[in-house]
Structure formats: structure tokens, C-alpha cells
Design an enzyme around this catalytic site. Structure first.
Site, PDB file in Angstrom:
ATOM      1  N   GLU A  68     -13.976 -28.577 -87.310  1.00 48.86           N
ATOM      2  CA  GLU A  68     -13.049 -29.426 -88.071  1.00 48.86           C
ATOM      3  C   GLU A  68     -13.251 -29.292 -89.583  1.00 48.86           C
ATOM      4  OE1 GLU A  68     -12.205 -32.954 -84.837  1.00 48.86           O
ATOM      5  OE2 GLU A  68     -13.836 -33.246 -86.236  1.00 48.86           O
ATOM      6  N   HIS A  70     -15.695 -37.452 -92.050  1.00 43.40           N
ATOM      7  CA  HIS A  70     -14.775 -37.671 -90.930  1.00 43.40           C
ATOM      8  C   HIS A  70     -15.538 -38.378 -89.815  1.00 43.40           C
ATOM      9  CE1 HIS A  70     -12.313 -37.232 -87.465  1.00 43.40           C
ATOM     10  NE2 HIS A  70     -13.115 -36.344 -86.903  1.00 43.40           N
ATOM     11  N   HIS A 109     -15.018 -41.516 -86.278  1.00 43.37           N
ATOM     12  CA  HIS A 109     -14.111 -42.174 -85.331  1.00 43.37           C
ATOM     13  C   HIS A 109     -14.440 -43.670 -85.283  1.00 43.37           C
ATOM     14  CE1 HIS A 109     -14.097 -38.106 -82.904  1.00 43.37           C
ATOM     15  NE2 HIS A 109     -13.571 -37.980 -84.103  1.00 43.37           N
TER      16      HIS A 109
END
Ligand SMILES: [Zn+2]
Length: 277
Positions: free
Chosen positions: A92, A111, A113
Site C-alpha cells: 500500500e 494509514h 483501520h
């Protein structure tokens, strides 16, 4: 707001440039914080720092970011090609590279979640309602990038149109934040998740009351004045400066960080910001 090297969080002025081992320690520390906060599970998430224009330090693919050691990190060039390190960079990484390419002021990307913010991303709801004054000051609005399949270039291309924002929701996936340094990028992830939690509580209570346009405009002016401003400064690490910014006389004084504007430039800048939000 002004930070000193070593203990700074989101400094307003460029401090001494950090060395690679310090960036490595910072990424390990931020990985632990993301994990402790429940913003990632197992091998989720990725973190990067632009150390120099063509040197990106980033987390390896497939490892738990809460248990990294400085030696686990890898270094790539600005196109994501591995320069050194014993692991593969995250698949990613490309969306981080899009942020660096589009934003000369950004030197770190996180990044993760985080559950509440990712809930918005799964529900397909952008966090663009002016509900919290602090969030308008520090983060601005948070758009929702279209779904892009992880590990494919789709993900990075979905991020590109929103790269002007400091926080972005990734549809059916998670969240991405950017900053002038890693601690600022991480703080923005905390702010994003915290505000997502508050938005959900307000929605459950059923009486969300957005701020008026006038209040929002005043907050944006303050954002400019106190230095939470959007892309008007060089990145802390590599001093990459957008030619457009330098040409417009917006480049900060390298010693003091001070900037001067003509009245015309200031009006243009404020107009840009108001339009952008
Ligand atoms: Zn992810």
C-alpha cells in the site's frame, strides 16, 4: 505551538533535520501507539516518512506494526523501488507516494483501520459536516475516497483527487492521514478517530447540529493565523518546495519559519482555503 527537537509534537517551525536512525525510532514508536490504541490489528496499516526528496523510510509488508524493530524498516526511492532493507515494502506504499508527489509540504503518512473512522468508510459516509470546532482547526474536512482494491494501483489513484486533505477515509477500508512530520500525521489519525467516535454518538442521540457558515469561516481564518494552515510551508525533512509556492513568495524563511505575503496573495490564499473546504 513551537517545538524543540526531541520532544516535539507538530512543531510550527522547522527544527534540526532528523537522522535516519531517529526516523526509524519514530516509526517504531508510532506503530506501537497505533496498535495500543486499537487503530490496527495483526499486520494492518503502514507508516512512512520522507527523509529526503528521493528517500522514503517505510514499514515492511505483512508484519505487525506494534512489534517492529528499527531494523525491520525499509528504504525506497520516491517511486517505491526498494533501496535497502531486509523485507519488502508494504503493497500500500503507493498511496503514501501519491501524497508525497501531490503535497510538497507532507513528509509523513500514516494509514490505519481505526474502528469508528473505518465505520464511516464502510458506511460510505464522508466526515465533511462542520460539527466540531477543534476538528475544523486541526484537520479540516475528511473526504471519502472511492474504493480501490488493496495491493493494486487503484487504491493510490482513488486517493489522488483528495490529496489536498490532511485526513482521508478510504471506502470499505480505513483511513489515511498526512503531516509535516510523523507526530503530526499520527495526531491527525487520533483526531480523525476521536471525532468519528463523537459524530457517531451525536448521530445516535439524533440531534447533530452543524456549526453555522459564519462560525466555520471564522475558524478557517484562525486556522490560517495560528499555523494549522494547509500546504503553505516546506516539508520538515527534505525542504521540498513547490515551485508554485516559492514563486508566490510563500516560502518560509529557513531560519525563523516566518512568511510574508502581499495583500493580494493573502486574499487569494484565504479564498483558496474557503473554496477547498
Ligand atoms: Zn489498510
Amino acid at each position: 505551538m513551537e517545538g524543540t527537537y526531541g520532544g516535539y509534537e507538530s512543531p510550527a517551525r522547522p527544527g534540526p533535520r532528523k537522522r535516519e536512525f531517529e526516523h526509524r525510532n519514530d516509526i517504531v514508536e508510532i506503530g506501537r501507539r497505533l496498535y495500543r490504541k486499537g487503530f490496527i490489528a495483526a499486520a494492518d496499516g503502514n507508516i512512512s516518512v520522507r527523509m529526503e526528496p528521493d528517500r522514503i523510510l517505510t514499514t515492511p509488508s505483512g508484519m505487525n506494526k506494534g512489534r517492529l524493530t528499527p531494523e525491520d524498516l525499509v528504504v525506497t526511492d520516491a517511486r517505491g523501488r526498494l533501496l535497502y532493507g531486509k523485507h519488502r515494502p508494504s503493497s500500500e506504499l503507493e498511496m503514501h507516494l501519491v501524497m508525497y508527489h501531490e503535497r510538497p509540504d507532507v513528509c509523513a503518512v500514516v494509514h490505519a483501520h481505526p474502528p469508528h473512522a473505518s465505520g464511516f468508510a464502510v458506511a460510505g459516509i464522508a466526515m465533511d459536516q462542520p460539527l466540531l470546532s477543534e476538528v475544523i482547526l486541526t484537520l479540516g474536512t475528511v473526504p471519502l475516497a472511492e474504493y480501490g482494491t488493496p495491493t493494486t494501483p487503484e487504491l493510490a489513484e482513488a486517493v489522488r483527487p483528495h490529496a489536498g486533505h490532511d485526513g482521508i477515509l478510504l471506502a470499505n477500508h480505513g483511513a489515511l492521514t498526512a503531516g509535516r512530520d510523523l507526530f503530526q500525521a499520527y495526531d491527525r489519525m487520533e483526531t480523525l478517530e476521536h471525532s468519528a467516535h463523537i459524530f457517531i454518538v451525536a448521530r445516535i442521540l439524533g440531534t447533530e447540529r452543524p456549526l453555522s457558515e459564519e462560525h466555520v469561516a471564522r475558524l478557517r481564518m484562525i486556522r490560517e493565523q495560528v499555523g494549522f494552515e494547509p500546504p503553505t510551508r516546506a516539508c520538515l525533512n527534505c525542504s521540498v518546495l513547490d515551485e508554485k509556492m516559492a514563486g508566490a513568495g510563500r516560502a518560509p524563511d529557513p531560519k525563523t519559519g516566518a512568511m510574508t505575503f502581499t495583500q493580494e496573495q493573502l486574499v487569494e490564499l484565504i479564498t483558496d482555503v474557503v473554496k477547498g473546504l
